[in-house]
Motif scaffolding. Sequence first.
Motif: not given
Length: 579
Positions: A467, A498, A502, A505, A512, A514, A525-528
């Motif tokens: 993360d 990013l 990538r 990934k 991820r 975050i 972002a994958d999650l915020q």
Amino acid sequence: MHFPEKSPRPSIYYKYQVFDPWLASEHAPQSRQVVTIVGAGPAGLVTALELARFGVQSVVLNSELQVSQGSRAIVFTRRSMEILQQVGVADQVLENGLPWRFGNSYYRGQRVFRMEAPQDEDDRYPPMTNIQQQYLEEYLLHACQANPLIELRWGNKVVGVQQHTDFANVQVDTPEGPYQLETQWLIAADGGRSEIRSAMGLKLEGASYEGFFVIADIKIDLPYPTERLAFFDPDWNRGNTILMHREPHGIWRIDYQLPPGETPEQALEPASLKERINAQLAMIGHAGIPWEMDWSSVYSARTLTLPDYQHGRTLFVGDAAHLLPIFGVRGANTAFQDAQSLGWHLAMVCKGIASEKLLRNFSTERVTAVREIITESGKSTRFMAPPSRGFRLLRDAVLSLSLTQAFVRPLYHWRTSRPHEYTHSVLNSPDDDNALFESGPSHGAPPQNVRLSNGDFLLDHLGGGFDLLYFVGAYSTSAKNTKAFDTHQLKSIPPELLSVIRVFKNKDLPIRVIAIGTSRSAEGADLQIEDPMGRVKSRYGITKSGGAYLLRPDQHICARWLQLDAMRLHSTLQAVLDQ
Ligand SMILES: Cc1cc2nc3c(=O)[nH]c(=O)nc-3n(C[C@H](O)[C@H](O)[C@H](O)COP(=O)(O)OP(=O)(O)OC[C@H]3O[C@@H](n4cnc5c(N)ncnc54)[C@H](O)[C@@H]3O)c2cc1C
């Protein structure tokens, strides 16, 4: 042929389920397994669940047809709860367990030390939760049964292993006779008497302390809160120590030390147990209260470890890898940390993301952790059960001074199990800003939990891969007067970062991004995670937007930057893959 016990184990409060044995004749012939786990105790089950989170299949072999006998490990730490949360069973433990945070030490009828384990609003879990090991194993089993990547084979006892360059051949005995199983990786989670360890001729290193302790679980109604009670040198057991813990279902654990020379067999005689438990109850002012025995056992303190947890295709976790004294609740709590660590290291190897060399890091980190635990638990053990005349003289001096002198009382502290900080891990980034941070979790440390503005906790959202916590600073005007971010706000994740993400990934690295800090969308972002008051930011010592933390899949910190740039992110992630 192996015939495991088919009758449910006796217990006043726990109904044992007896599972059917897995028989090879009832299944089609199978090809080579990826991972075979020997042992369905806490270490084996958590390893299976961790591997499954990364999509890695495993077969779990267990010689028995039911979960373990007696309550065994009953105290689970906050870090264990955080690990159990990751594998999906923490809620059940919390719902059915007893939380606590105070410990009391008594000498000559006087309370001489009261330990208080820290807890604040950022902690989701209490410092300690008491629940019997059978329940914990049951919850883990249910989670395994619900997972299509985990196959449980009851009544399958491993009786031999041959290791080859790229696989192991395992001989398994069952109620219909033996069969062979091939596996790329073998995990020895077969407990303190590990047959795999013995069969490989591996020796544990360390110390075994003289003297025995009785563990007795009794059903009794005592009017005490859930707190740890320790009685030093009581009148009925001079020179020795007694511990008491409340467990769920009206059960109390009484641990008492035996006088020198007494054998375990003598100590477990019903008359002896009865006399001593009655003496303890009388000492605390509850003579005559009816009680019933559930389970009793004898143990001795040992601080032993294998010097290496990898031997060819075989990896050791839990009691098979080390034996730790129960003072400081280290057995199962350490097993969870082993399992969490092995799970992600091995998954990365099985999935071809990292080379087999990464497993060296698992062994090095966990052996180092266990050696630290051994040093700490050795101190607790020497205080609880002094191994020599010298230690006893010193301990007794502390006891008698503590009646009048407050300054010696902290020596009673029982040094509870805590997560190891992998400070010197090779995975820690050598060129990040770790040394420049003034606060926050540093290299190798476990993460700090933080209560979020919506009532969730930070750790609810982390884990299962790497993360990257990236702090952005687009704050609403209402947060202007708080200690939120600088005004040079970064509202999205920079495209060059990013691109690096990538790249990794595309190499199948589970990672991820975050974004923390903005209530609006941070692009990329994958999650915020919203942090309107800057609480996460301040706990993590972030001073500006653009600061970042990289957490490993076990949530330990492997890099942190006051200002992250693409080059440093790339070199940190590449270093993980290059191990
Ligand atoms: C009597 C006793 C009391 C304890 N009390 C405490 C305590 O008060 N506090 C504390 O913190 N810890 C205590 N412990 C230690 C704690 O129970 C362990 O640290 C913990 O269970 C470790 O988990 P594990 O999965 O490594 O091993 P275990 O829980 O021992 O699990 C081993 C598993 O392997 C299986 N197995 C063994 N051999 C084979 C084989 N050849 N083939 C297939 N399967 C096999 C077993 O059936 C079992 O499922 C106690 C242990 C014992 C034995």
